[in-house]
Write a protein that holds these residues in place. Structure first.
Motif, PDB file in Angstrom:
ATOM      1  N   LYS A 195       0.731  -1.273  -0.106  1.00 40.78           N
ATOM      2  CA  LYS A 195      -0.048   0.044  -0.060  1.00 40.78           C
ATOM      3  C   LYS A 195       0.798   1.114   0.023  1.00 40.78           C
ATOM      4  O   LYS A 195       0.796   2.263  -0.681  1.00 40.78           O
ATOM      5  N   GLU A 196       1.979   1.265   0.908  1.00 39.72           N
ATOM      6  CA  GLU A 196       2.751   2.350   0.987  1.00 39.72           C
ATOM      7  C   GLU A 196       3.428   2.541  -0.358  1.00 39.72           C
ATOM      8  O   GLU A 196       3.493   3.832  -0.846  1.00 39.72           O
ATOM      9  N   LEU A 197       3.893   1.656  -1.065  1.00 35.36           N
ATOM     10  CA  LEU A 197       4.518   1.679  -2.419  1.00 35.36           C
ATOM     11  C   LEU A 197       3.558   2.543  -3.424  1.00 35.36           C
ATOM     12  O   LEU A 197       3.994   3.393  -4.309  1.00 35.36           O
ATOM     13  N   PHE A 198       2.408   1.637  -3.450  1.00 39.31           N
ATOM     14  CA  PHE A 198       1.210   2.339  -4.296  1.00 39.31           C
ATOM     15  C   PHE A 198       1.302   3.622  -4.149  1.00 39.31           C
ATOM     16  O   PHE A 198       1.012   4.615  -4.956  1.00 39.31           O
ATOM     17  N   ALA A 199       0.912   4.069  -2.781  1.00 37.66           N
ATOM     18  CA  ALA A 199       0.567   5.681  -2.514  1.00 37.66           C
ATOM     19  C   ALA A 199       1.965   6.611  -2.875  1.00 37.66           C
ATOM     20  O   ALA A 199       1.646   7.674  -3.215  1.00 37.66           O
ATOM     21  N   LYS A 200       2.902   5.876  -3.088  1.00 33.73           N
ATOM     22  CA  LYS A 200       4.170   6.862  -3.357  1.00 33.73           C
ATOM     23  C   LYS A 200       4.216   7.011  -4.603  1.00 33.73           C
ATOM     24  O   LYS A 200       4.516   8.257  -5.026  1.00 33.73           O
ATOM     25  N   HIS A 201       3.710   6.255  -5.731  1.00 35.07           N
ATOM     26  CA  HIS A 201       3.492   6.496  -6.935  1.00 35.07           C
ATOM     27  C   HIS A 201       2.325   7.113  -7.215  1.00 35.07           C
ATOM     28  O   HIS A 201       2.337   8.073  -8.293  1.00 35.07           O
ATOM     29  N   TYR A 202       1.338   6.836  -6.316  1.00 32.25           N
ATOM     30  CA  TYR A 202      -0.193   7.524  -6.892  1.00 32.25           C
ATOM     31  C   TYR A 202      -0.717   8.514  -5.674  1.00 32.25           C
ATOM     32  O   TYR A 202      -1.375   7.543  -4.760  1.00 32.25           O
ATOM     33  N   PRO A 203      -0.150   9.654  -5.211  1.00 29.93           N
ATOM     34  CA  PRO A 203      -0.555  10.032  -4.010  1.00 29.93           C
ATOM     35  C   PRO A 203      -2.027  10.247  -3.639  1.00 29.93           C
ATOM     36  O   PRO A 203      -2.277  10.417  -2.760  1.00 29.93           O
ATOM     37  N   ASN A 204      -2.662  10.395  -4.844  1.00 25.69           N
ATOM     38  CA  ASN A 204      -4.168  10.652  -4.660  1.00 25.69           C
ATOM     39  C   ASN A 204      -4.948   9.391  -4.840  1.00 25.69           C
ATOM     40  O   ASN A 204      -5.887   9.597  -5.432  1.00 25.69           O
ATOM     41  N   CYS A 205      -4.370   8.161  -4.728  1.00 31.28           N
ATOM     42  CA  CYS A 205      -4.906   6.867  -4.804  1.00 31.28           C
ATOM     43  C   CYS A 205      -6.051   6.891  -3.974  1.00 31.28           C
ATOM     44  O   CYS A 205      -6.214   7.444  -2.812  1.00 31.28           O
ATOM     45  N   GLN A 206      -7.036   6.068  -4.040  1.00 28.13           N
ATOM     46  CA  GLN A 206      -8.088   5.693  -3.181  1.00 28.13           C
ATOM     47  C   GLN A 206      -7.966   4.050  -2.990  1.00 28.13           C
ATOM     48  O   GLN A 206      -7.447   3.180  -3.547  1.00 28.13           O
ATOM     49  N   ILE A 207      -8.437   3.546  -1.850  1.00 25.01           N
ATOM     50  CA  ILE A 207      -8.479   2.022  -1.234  1.00 25.01           C
ATOM     51  C   ILE A 207      -9.930   1.755  -1.010  1.00 25.01           C
ATOM     52  O   ILE A 207     -10.625   2.620  -0.174  1.00 25.01           O
ATOM     53  N   GLN A 208     -10.344   0.741  -1.558  1.00 27.34           N
ATOM     54  CA  GLN A 208     -11.494   0.085  -1.459  1.00 27.34           C
ATOM     55  C   GLN A 208     -11.457  -1.250  -0.928  1.00 27.34           C
ATOM     56  O   GLN A 208     -10.935  -2.223  -1.522  1.00 27.34           O
ATOM     57  N   ARG A 209     -12.255  -1.487   0.374  1.00 22.11           N
ATOM     58  CA  ARG A 209     -12.158  -2.758   0.760  1.00 22.11           C
ATOM     59  C   ARG A 209     -13.274  -3.607   0.454  1.00 22.11           C
ATOM     60  O   ARG A 209     -14.206  -3.322   0.192  1.00 22.11           O
ATOM     61  N   VAL A 210     -12.835  -5.123   0.089  1.00 20.36           N
ATOM     62  CA  VAL A 210     -14.075  -5.792  -0.652  1.00 20.36           C
ATOM     63  C   VAL A 210     -13.654  -7.204   0.391  1.00 20.36           C
ATOM     64  O   VAL A 210     -12.777  -7.711   0.494  1.00 20.36           O
ATOM     65  N   ARG A 211     -14.767  -7.471   1.228  1.00 17.42           N
ATOM     66  CA  ARG A 211     -14.798  -8.773   2.279  1.00 17.42           C
ATOM     67  C   ARG A 211     -16.233  -9.328   2.237  1.00 17.42           C
ATOM     68  O   ARG A 211     -17.020  -8.830   2.149  1.00 17.42           O
ATOM     69  N   TYR A 212     -15.832 -10.681   2.231  1.00 14.51           N
ATOM     70  CA  TYR A 212     -17.043 -11.687   1.943  1.00 14.51           C
ATOM     71  C   TYR A 212     -16.511 -13.114   2.666  1.00 14.51           C
ATOM     72  O   TYR A 212     -15.418 -13.484   2.412  1.00 14.51           O
ATOM     73  N   ARG A 213     -17.464 -13.864   2.626  1.00 13.86           N
ATOM     74  CA  ARG A 213     -17.406 -15.277   3.013  1.00 13.86           C
ATOM     75  C   ARG A 213     -17.762 -16.097   1.674  1.00 13.86           C
ATOM     76  O   ARG A 213     -18.941 -15.670   1.085  1.00 13.86           O
ATOM     77  N   PHE A 214     -16.984 -16.943   1.443  1.00 13.53           N
ATOM     78  CA  PHE A 214     -17.272 -17.828   0.168  1.00 13.53           C
ATOM     79  C   PHE A 214     -17.331 -19.460   0.575  1.00 13.53           C
ATOM     80  O   PHE A 214     -16.525 -19.836   1.430  1.00 13.53           O
ATOM     81  N   ASP A 215     -18.548 -19.890   0.586  1.00 13.59           N
ATOM     82  CA  ASP A 215     -18.891 -21.207   0.624  1.00 13.59           C
ATOM     83  C   ASP A 215     -18.267 -22.083  -0.320  1.00 13.59           C
ATOM     84  O   ASP A 215     -18.472 -22.023  -1.371  1.00 13.59           O
ATOM     85  N   ILE A 216     -17.284 -23.078   0.194  1.00 15.82           N
ATOM     86  CA  ILE A 216     -16.442 -23.959  -0.843  1.00 15.82           C
ATOM     87  C   ILE A 216     -17.561 -24.938  -1.525  1.00 15.82           C
ATOM     88  O   ILE A 216     -17.923 -25.717  -0.448  1.00 15.82           O
ATOM     89  N   PRO A 217     -17.873 -25.041  -2.671  1.00 14.41           N
ATOM     90  CA  PRO A 217     -18.558 -26.209  -3.048  1.00 14.41           C
ATOM     91  C   PRO A 217     -17.985 -27.611  -2.892  1.00 14.41           C
ATOM     92  O   PRO A 217     -16.906 -27.885  -2.591  1.00 14.41           O
ATOM     93  N   THR A 218     -19.145 -28.710  -2.718  1.00 14.56           N
ATOM     94  CA  THR A 218     -18.467 -29.892  -2.183  1.00 14.56           C
ATOM     95  C   THR A 218     -17.458 -30.251  -3.324  1.00 14.56           C
ATOM     96  O   THR A 218     -17.512 -30.341  -4.243  1.00 14.56           O
ATOM     97  N   GLY A 219     -16.279 -30.860  -2.474  1.00 17.26           N
ATOM     98  CA  GLY A 219     -15.253 -31.694  -3.586  1.00 17.26           C
ATOM     99  C   GLY A 219     -14.228 -30.669  -3.961  1.00 17.26           C
ATOM    100  O   GLY A 219     -13.128 -31.210  -4.567  1.00 17.26           O
TER     101      GLY A 219
END
Length: 284
Positions: free
Chosen positions: A217-241
């Motif tokens: 994240k720090e390196l990205f912000a160094k290259h793009y000071p005006n960057c935005q960060i968006q979090r995506v979080r969820y649970r994924f049910d693993i299909p059988t097998g």
């Protein structure tokens, strides 16, 4: 139309995107089974219909079995909410999109379906021939090639968007191939990404038992000071097998201290947490 003919047609229609990996001059002609640059260097389409732009052998541990496992999980929706989030970020107009480290191509395929009304020009590349070979089998209008992100075989200011899921970066090259108003979306794992699997594979005090993305994240912000960060979080049910496929598709099990999981341990793995950050930046 045969696969190689379809890919040749795509390149002929978008020849202005490509440049020679040897001399960096634009490719100017498609003759027979080859594209030729202004200095006469020639690259041939292989039997799978893609172009191989590497000047030497690829150095990668990612093989066919890993990509087959990855396709099983991604086709079942493991990364679909991430792709949906990327689709919402991208402008609603026809774009030239480059997928960095495309692997077997499923995220780009899913993005194409979501943006099917935008008439995008879609291209993916990877250093792995195994991944790109599988990507060319997808029923989509896109072009895939083998290339090195440190020496992209594309002309300056060619792409409106560069997307990258869990791959290394070369920000100088990304900036070079992006248009002046182009957008970069980089997806990186957060600490809880596939945490349930990590806990099964490693003892609590093992260095691989935890992950910190702050340096990325720090390196990205160094290259793009005006960057935005968006979090995506969820649970994924693993299909059988598909528990064993989940282990196979990720380098998490490559660490020296990784355990060999028994069938009983795998059966306990019913769901995983997907927790990522989307690092978003405009070129200027």
């Amino acid at each position: 139309m045969k696969k190689i003919e379809k890919q040749q047609r795509f390149v002929s229609q978008h020849l202005e995107l490509f440049r020679c990996p040897v001399c960096h001059e634009p490719f100017t002609a498609l003759q027979g089974n080859s594209i030729i640059c202004s200095r006469g260097h020639q690259i041939d389409f292989n039997k799978h219909g893609y172009l191989h732009f590497l000047n030497g052998a690829a150095d990668t541990e990612y093989g066919r079995e890993m990509f087959l496992a990855r396709r099983q999980l991604l086709s079942a929706g493991l990364f679909l909410p991430i792709v949906q989030a990327i689709a919402k970020i991208l402008p609603k107009r026809p774009l030239k999109v480059l997928d960095v480290g495309t692997g077997e191509g499923t995220p780009l395929y899913q993005l194409a379906k979501i943006r099917s009304d935008q008439n995008d020009c879609l291209m993916g590349f990877d250093i792995s021939k195994a991944g790109v070979t599988l990507a060319t089998q997808l029923a989509m209008d896109a072009f895939f090639c083998v290339a090195d992100l440190r020496q992209l075989p594309f002309n300056d200011h060619s792409f409106d968007a560069v997307i990258e899921l869990f791959s290394p970066s070369d920000y100088a090259e990304f900036n070079r191939v992006l248009t002046p108003s182009g957008i970069l979306v980089k997806v990186i794992p957060n600490a809880d990404y596939l945490g349930e699997l990590r806990q099964l594979l490693y003892d609590q005090d093992d260095q691989h038992a935890s992950y910190d993305n702050s340096r990325v994240k720090e390196l990205f912000a160094k290259h793009y000071p005006n960057c935005q960060i968006q979090r995506v979080r969820y649970r994924f049910d693993i299909p059988t097998g598909l528990q064993a496929a989940l282990v196979e598709m990720t380098p998490l099990h490559w660490g020296r201290g990784a355990k060999q999981l028994s069938p009983a341990e795998l059966d306990k793995l019913q769901a995983v947490t997907v927790d990522v950050s989307l690092l978003i930046a405009n070129k200027f």
